[in-house]
Write an enzyme that holds these catalytic residues in place. Structure first.
Site, mmCIF file in Angstrom:
data_model
loop_
_atom_site.group_PDB
_atom_site.id
_atom_site.type_symbol
_atom_site.label_atom_id
_atom_site.label_comp_id
_atom_site.label_asym_id
_atom_site.label_seq_id
_atom_site.Cartn_x
_atom_site.Cartn_y
_atom_site.Cartn_z
ATOM 1 N N ASP A 162 -2.529 -2.304 9.106
ATOM 2 C CA ASP A 162 -1.120 -1.972 8.901
ATOM 3 C C ASP A 162 -0.385 -2.146 10.227
ATOM 4 O OD1 ASP A 162 -1.472 -1.328 6.228
ATOM 5 O OD2 ASP A 162 -1.836 0.797 6.638
ATOM 6 N N ASP A 176 1.309 -4.176 1.078
ATOM 7 C CA ASP A 176 1.876 -2.956 0.498
ATOM 8 C C ASP A 176 3.293 -3.209 -0.007
ATOM 9 O OD1 ASP A 176 -0.446 -1.588 1.217
ATOM 10 O OD2 ASP A 176 0.373 -0.971 3.152
#
Length: 203
Positions: A162, A176
């Site tokens: 991330d 995401d």
């Protein structure tokens, strides 16, 4: 012609009153059959759209993660809009946005199941908006599943990369984002009554 109507999804119409392809007898049945036959190429194109969107989302996610790992990991965060938006490399063993880090294997299985369901649904996909929505879901699921399988600490237990870090919000990645956008689009399409096979039902 009856066979074309069957492939498009007329067996589903008894449950959904108001579905467009419900007429199957009388003089109009011939025109329905012609419409069904003409819908076959559109159906194939919708499947192509699904996989094109999925491939695009997956490629963007994969490339962005490669750049983040090579250029940003183990380095200070990069401020994009002051402290409101930063790029910061983080390894996430949980679900989207960092939730449930103790259930990495479960989330891996769920992602794989989502991919299988989308692949099965693609056989009856005649709606362009649904193709885009499912393509985003598929690309996002594949992006994070790739991390689960190939990144450390091990197969099916890998931590997802991330890097998008808004202020006062969880850190996430492009996969995401694709999953969330696809999910929102599916909710909107469901509220409008549009089904994946292109029919519109009315409550």
């Amino acid at each position: 012609m009856a066979e074309a109507e069957r492939i498009i999804g007329t067996p589903d119409t008894p449950e959904g009153s108001g579905a467009e392809p419900e007429q199957s007898s009388g003089p109009e049945s011939g025109s329905d059959g012609q419409e069904g036959a003409g819908a076959r190429p559109r159906g194939k194109r919708r499947i192509a759209v699904l996989f094109a969107v999925a491939a695009f989302a997956y490629a963007l996610d994969l490339i962005s993660k490669m750049i983040v790992v090579a250029k940003l990991e183990h380095h200070p965060p990069i401020e994009i809009i002051g402290d409101w938006l930063r790029f910061e490399a983080i390894r996430n063993a949980g679900a989207a946005f960092g939730f449930g880090e103790a259930f990495t294997v479960i989330f891996t299985v769920i992602a794989a199941a989502v991919i299988v369901v989308i692949a099965r649904l693609a056989r009856k996909l005649y709606s362009l908006p649904w193709a885009i929505a499912l393509g985003l879901l598929l690309g996002g699921a594949l992006g994070n599943l790739t991390d689960r399988i190939f990144r450390s600490p091990g197969v099916f237990e890998g931590a997802v990369v991330d890097f998008i870090a808004p202020k006062h919000f969880a850190v996430f990645n492009l996969a995401d984002s694709a999953i969330v956008c696809g999910g929102i689009l599916i909710v909107l399409l469901s509220f409008k009554g549009l089904d994946p096979d292109g029919t519109v039902h009315k409550d």
